[in-house]
Design a protein around this motif. Sequence first.
Motif, short mmCIF file in Angstrom:
data_model
loop_
_atom_site.label_atom_id
_atom_site.label_comp_id
_atom_site.label_asym_id
_atom_site.label_seq_id
_atom_site.Cartn_x
_atom_site.Cartn_y
_atom_site.Cartn_z
N ASN A 218 105.37 67.38 -12.42
CA ASN A 218 105.58 67.50 -10.98
C ASN A 218 106.42 68.69 -10.54
OD1 ASN A 218 108.25 66.76 -11.57
ND2 ASN A 218 107.85 64.59 -11.18
N ARG B 142 105.89 62.81 -16.12
CA ARG B 142 105.91 63.21 -14.71
C ARG B 142 105.72 64.71 -14.61
NH1 ARG B 142 106.43 58.65 -12.38
NH2 ARG B 142 107.66 56.96 -13.33
N SER C 292 104.06 60.77 -8.99
CA SER C 292 105.50 61.00 -8.91
C SER C 292 106.06 60.66 -7.53
CB SER C 292 105.83 62.46 -9.25
OG SER C 292 105.72 62.68 -10.64
#
Length: 247
Positions: free
Chosen positions: A243, A241, A143
């Motif tokens: 994250n 993603r 990311s």
Amino acid sequence: MRTNETGRVALVTGGSRGIGGAISRRLAADGLAVAVNYAGNAAKAQETVAAIEAAGGKAIAIQGDVGDPAEVAALFERTCQAFGRIDVVVNSAGIMPMAPVAPDSLADFDKVIATNLRGAFLVLAHAAASLGQGGRIIALSTSVIARSFPSYGPYIASKAGVEGLVRVLANELRGRGITVNAVAPGPVGTELFLEGKSPEQVARIAELAPLQRLGTPQEIAAVVSFLSGPDGAWVNAQVLRANGGFA
């Protein structure tokens, strides 16, 4: 040591420690037999295998450099010899030296590309040739691509290339019933991430995500588990993603 519960087999590159180690253990807990690839740290690989076996799973360790065509071919061959098939391939092998975009950084750039991008190309190519209907191919990205931090240029370039390969391969495998996806972690508290950073730097990066902490290898492994299992069957050509809102 019992046979794997699902009859399915996973090959995890860079699967001995950090995020890769967590992925190896999680897939084994999900009932897959696991081939744990490692580059040089045999002790860590055997430790991961021992942990899987102690929990009742089935695993082997296989040394191999993902940037070397002959060693990648041997990795797939040895996995098939040990378990008879491959159903899931996770390319987690990677390096992250820090280097600015500058003429004297070329050696670092070449090293990162050789492992992170060339390695991904070779692993994905062999996965495409080895997997059948229902197969899952998962590559690790990052990311940090969206953040464009200084000195991350070679690493970001390599991982942006991996994301491109994932989408292309998904289209090339049209009609074969194989999914191809990437998982892009945010900052995770691994040796790879912590190396060369002061506690203050780590704390500042951890604060960037709305959840205000680093991720754990187990949280990334859970996303890989989802993509590898039945609930991930309709997810294809995507970058997930994981994250905490980092990017």
